[in-house]
Design a protein around this motif. Structure first.
Motif, mmCIF file in Angstrom:
data_model
loop_
_atom_site.group_PDB
_atom_site.id
_atom_site.type_symbol
_atom_site.label_atom_id
_atom_site.label_comp_id
_atom_site.label_asym_id
_atom_site.label_seq_id
_atom_site.Cartn_x
_atom_site.Cartn_y
_atom_site.Cartn_z
ATOM 1 N N ALA A 1 0.790 -1.336 0.021
ATOM 2 C CA ALA A 1 0.037 -0.109 0.030
ATOM 3 C C ALA A 1 1.033 1.163 0.109
ATOM 4 N N PRO A 2 1.975 1.561 1.004
ATOM 5 C CA PRO A 2 2.712 2.646 0.656
ATOM 6 C C PRO A 2 3.169 2.894 -0.605
ATOM 7 N N SER A 3 3.690 1.829 -1.147
ATOM 8 C CA SER A 3 4.360 1.728 -2.483
ATOM 9 C C SER A 3 3.430 2.420 -3.753
ATOM 10 N N LEU A 4 2.180 1.783 -3.426
ATOM 11 C CA LEU A 4 0.911 2.054 -4.415
ATOM 12 C C LEU A 4 0.631 3.788 -4.312
ATOM 13 N N ASP A 5 0.478 4.074 -2.838
ATOM 14 C CA ASP A 5 0.080 5.262 -2.691
ATOM 15 C C ASP A 5 1.223 6.318 -3.264
ATOM 16 N N LYS A 6 2.490 6.136 -3.280
ATOM 17 C CA LYS A 6 3.328 7.199 -3.883
ATOM 18 C C LYS A 6 3.257 7.010 -5.296
ATOM 19 N N VAL A 7 2.873 5.709 -6.074
ATOM 20 C CA VAL A 7 2.984 5.724 -7.603
ATOM 21 C C VAL A 7 1.799 6.551 -7.779
ATOM 22 N N VAL A 8 0.618 6.545 -7.366
ATOM 23 C CA VAL A 8 -0.655 7.246 -7.698
ATOM 24 C C VAL A 8 -0.490 8.699 -7.530
ATOM 25 N N ALA A 9 0.390 8.853 -6.344
ATOM 26 C CA ALA A 9 0.365 10.443 -6.101
ATOM 27 C C ALA A 9 1.218 11.051 -7.157
ATOM 28 N N THR A 10 2.192 10.383 -7.472
ATOM 29 C CA THR A 10 3.200 10.958 -8.423
ATOM 30 C C THR A 10 2.732 10.897 -9.998
ATOM 31 N N ALA A 11 1.832 9.778 -10.130
ATOM 32 C CA ALA A 11 1.138 9.679 -11.606
ATOM 33 C C ALA A 11 0.268 11.003 -11.741
ATOM 34 N N LEU A 12 -0.652 11.317 -10.491
ATOM 35 C CA LEU A 12 -1.673 12.515 -10.691
ATOM 36 C C LEU A 12 -0.922 13.708 -11.060
ATOM 37 N N GLU A 13 0.045 13.965 -10.076
ATOM 38 C CA GLU A 13 0.880 15.145 -10.537
ATOM 39 C C GLU A 13 1.349 15.225 -11.687
ATOM 40 N N THR A 14 2.198 14.013 -12.180
ATOM 41 C CA THR A 14 2.849 13.969 -13.662
ATOM 42 C C THR A 14 1.814 14.147 -14.642
ATOM 43 N N PHE A 15 0.784 13.581 -14.679
ATOM 44 C CA PHE A 15 -0.329 13.592 -15.805
ATOM 45 C C PHE A 15 -1.504 14.463 -15.533
ATOM 46 N N TYR A 16 -1.230 15.537 -14.812
ATOM 47 C CA TYR A 16 -2.423 16.775 -14.731
ATOM 48 C C TYR A 16 -3.638 16.190 -14.423
ATOM 49 N N THR A 17 -3.740 15.205 -13.628
ATOM 50 C CA THR A 17 -5.058 14.672 -13.233
ATOM 51 C C THR A 17 -5.305 15.053 -11.732
ATOM 52 N N PRO A 18 -6.620 15.612 -11.191
ATOM 53 C CA PRO A 18 -6.961 15.791 -10.102
ATOM 54 C C PRO A 18 -7.220 14.883 -8.979
ATOM 55 N N GLY A 19 -7.824 13.724 -9.366
ATOM 56 C CA GLY A 19 -7.991 12.836 -8.635
ATOM 57 C C GLY A 19 -8.288 11.222 -9.341
ATOM 58 N N ALA A 20 -7.946 10.234 -8.162
ATOM 59 C CA ALA A 20 -8.256 8.974 -8.708
ATOM 60 C C ALA A 20 -8.824 8.072 -7.663
ATOM 61 N N SER A 21 -9.314 6.914 -7.994
ATOM 62 C CA SER A 21 -9.648 5.852 -6.975
ATOM 63 C C SER A 21 -9.491 4.604 -7.644
ATOM 64 N N VAL A 22 -8.721 3.770 -6.617
ATOM 65 C CA VAL A 22 -8.260 2.672 -7.100
ATOM 66 C C VAL A 22 -8.495 1.439 -6.103
ATOM 67 N N ALA A 23 -8.935 0.291 -6.690
ATOM 68 C CA ALA A 23 -9.477 -0.855 -5.945
ATOM 69 C C ALA A 23 -8.640 -2.226 -6.758
ATOM 70 N N ILE A 24 -8.152 -3.051 -5.544
ATOM 71 C CA ILE A 24 -7.641 -4.211 -6.001
ATOM 72 C C ILE A 24 -8.275 -5.329 -5.500
ATOM 73 N N VAL A 25 -8.582 -6.519 -6.255
ATOM 74 C CA VAL A 25 -8.950 -7.537 -5.771
ATOM 75 C C VAL A 25 -7.985 -8.864 -5.938
ATOM 76 N N HIS A 26 -7.724 -9.531 -4.885
ATOM 77 C CA HIS A 26 -6.688 -10.523 -4.986
ATOM 78 C C HIS A 26 -7.149 -11.776 -4.235
ATOM 79 N N GLN A 27 -6.953 -12.666 -4.697
ATOM 80 C CA GLN A 27 -7.184 -14.061 -3.746
ATOM 81 C C GLN A 27 -8.831 -13.986 -3.491
ATOM 82 N N GLY A 28 -9.669 -13.595 -4.129
ATOM 83 C CA GLY A 28 -10.987 -13.590 -3.528
ATOM 84 C C GLY A 28 -11.495 -12.565 -2.782
ATOM 85 N N GLN A 29 -10.310 -11.508 -2.263
ATOM 86 C CA GLN A 29 -10.794 -10.595 -1.515
ATOM 87 C C GLN A 29 -10.497 -9.300 -1.796
ATOM 88 N N ILE A 30 -11.320 -8.036 -1.695
ATOM 89 C CA ILE A 30 -10.994 -6.745 -1.832
ATOM 90 C C ILE A 30 -9.888 -6.348 -0.929
#
Length: 524
Positions: A25-54
């Motif tokens: 999660a900490p790594s993903l948080d950094k990636v999303v924050a950097t991507a938003l700034e880099t590609f001029y996007t105000p916000g995003a919502s991200v979800a991951i499903v893995h091994q049957g669980q959200i």
């Protein structure tokens, strides 16, 4: 259960069912924050499903820049073309019930359905509606859908298919079609004897407890809806209100107009990864029909980028989904692109992985860099890549190719051969409807569409019998030529429209339109 992501939720040391290689999660948080700034996007919502669980559902950035309101896991976005999977699922439910078959003919359900070729009309099946092989060019008929708002009804859109000129032999070539998905939704409505929107709600959204809407959303959704944004060097980040989420139903919903949030979309992916079984254990769609939806139907072009970057050797369109091989794994996915919104939904069954990314910008860099970061993290074969840097470089190269295609700009004398008033009046195309060319109270020459109110702009004389229309909303459409045909007596026969480029473009949104003057020509 959906949980808000935190520093531990994806950490393999504290989440025992998580693959150790899944991004933390900490790594993903950094990636999303950097991507938003880099590609001029105000916000995003991200979800991951893995091994049957959200295992992850979190909002980043802002849903409204002016108000500084944050995105959450429950913030609503437009799904754009990831909506198509739901239209496919509604048809699959009816196939399960024996009320229709994929090889049934469309005209058996919609007698008014017609393409320009009678033989194609007679042979056109339900499956053809979903697989982008109609013979029309990609995007044919989109001018009846976008830019929003549209004045066309679904019935009018289906009726007008007969006026669209085919470019390819029927079923020979993949060419993306939104209007066929709208037609498919009307088939569902006809068979179910209720609106497609209501059928979708009762048979998919309600059983899965998904808070998604294909028709008018409630105030609770509107109170947490993301505004869509664009960006350019002159204006910076700016809102795109024409596509804003409001309480109006939209015609394009079956092709690209559903609104939803990451929390509910995660349930959708979780269900698909569980062989389409609901939380109660009931089968939403049979295994047979789920397999049918995911079965490749039309081969897709594989770019050198895909070959080199993802080791892709097969790529196809199925039914509302794309199926692609990545590093030996089969990924079932779809993108969504609408001015102001980007979406991405994917499942990789072999890895028990599902990813949903929704954002309120117009640059695909956020969507693509975040999705690649997540899915490649569970592929030990994938080389480590900084995907944000990768797409910075990739977009720069694509922009250079785009600019080379556009240049040089068209050059004209700035004058026309007839008196300016000769070109004014009301004109009509048999399927796109009326447009008005007139001089306003400020002595400015104007273009206005009756059916598509966003298509209004300033007319400028270009050369001989040609004008340029520069749209008021530059984000909605690119400038266009208006080319008049003139009779020997110098009266106007009519006009056609073309993209404003020096290079001739054959396949464009105006190719099947010819506007004839109406009997009473006059200045407005």
């Amino acid at each position: 259960m959906i949980i808000e992501s935190n520093a531990q939720s994806l950490d393999p040391q504290t989440y025992p069912n998580t693959n150790p290689s899944l991004i933390t999660a900490p790594s993903l948080d950094k990636v999303v924050a950097t991507a938003l700034e880099t590609f001029y996007t105000p916000g995003a919502s991200v979800a991951i499903v893995h091994q049957g669980q959200i295992v992850h559902a979190k909002g980043y950035g802002f849903r409204d820049l002016k108000k500084k309101t944050p995105v959450t896991k429950d913030t609503y976005f437009r799904l754009a073309s990831t909506s198509k999977a739901f239209t496919a699922a509604t048809m699959a439910i009816l196939v399960d019930e024996g009320k229709v078959q994929w090889d049934d003919k469309v005209i058996d359900f919609l007698p008014n359905f017609a393409l320009s070729d009678p033989a194609t009309t007679s042979a056109f099946t339900i499956l053809d509606l979903f697989t982008h092989r109609s013979g029309l060019v990609g995007g044919a008929g989109d001018s009846m859908l976008w830019p929003e708002p549209t004045g066309f009804t679904r019935a009018e859109i289906i009726h007008n298919l007969r006026y669209l000129t085919p470019e390819y032999r029927f079923r020979s070539t993949y060419a993306y079609s939104n209007v066929m998905y709208i037609t498919a939704a009307e088939v569902v409505a006809k068979i179910a004897n209720q609106s497609w929107e209501q059928f979708l709600h009762e048979r998919i959204f309600a059983p899965l407890q998904m808070e998604c809407y294909a028709s008018s959303p409630p105030d609770t959704a509107l109170n947490n809806a993301a505004m869509g944004y664009g960006h350019n060097d002159e204006r910076g980040i700016y809102p795109i209100p024409r596509n804003a989420i409001n309480n109006q139903s939209i015609v394009s919903a079956p092709a690209g107009g559903i609104i939803c949030n990451a929390s509910s979309m995660a349930i959708w992916l979780q269900t698909l990864l569980n062989e389409a079984h609901t939380p109660s254990g009931a089968a939403l769609i049979s295994r047979e029909q789920l397999n049918q939806i995911f079965t490749p139907q039309m081969p897709l072009f594989i770019s050198e980028h895909d070959k080199q970057t993802h080791l892709t050797h097969s790529k196809s369109y199925a039914i509302g989904w794309r199926v692609q091989n990545i590093y030996g794994y089969e990924m079932i996915s779809h993108t969504g692109t609408l001015s102001g919104y980007q979406a991405y939904a994917a499942i990789i069954p072999e890895l028990e992985l599902g990813v949903i990314i929704l954002n309120n910008g117009s640059n695909y860099g956020v969507r693509d860099s975040v999705k690649q970061t997540i899915i490649k993290s569970v592929m030990p074969e994938a080389k480590p890549v900084d995907w944000i840097d990768h797409y910075i470089d990739y977009q720069a190269k694509q922009e250079q190719r785009y600019l080379r295609r556009l240049l040089p700009l068209p050059k004209g004398s700035g004058t026309v051969l007839l008196p300016l008033s000769s070109y004014l009046g009301t004109f009509c195309d048999e399927w796109f409807g009326e447009v008005s060319l007139y001089k306003d109270q400020s002595d400015v020459y104007r273009f206005s569409s009756a059916k598509m109110p966003t298509l209004r702009g300033r007319l400028e004389a270009f050369d001989q019998h040609s004008w340029i229309v520069r749209w008021d909303n530059q984000n909605a459409a690119s400038d266009a030529f208006v080319h008049f045909e003139v009779n020997p007596d110098n009266t106007i026969k009519g006009f056609s429209m073309y993209p404003y480029t020096a290079k001739e473009i054959i396949n464009h949104e105006y190719r099947d339109m010819f506007f004839m003057p109406q009997p009473a020509l006059h200045d407005n």
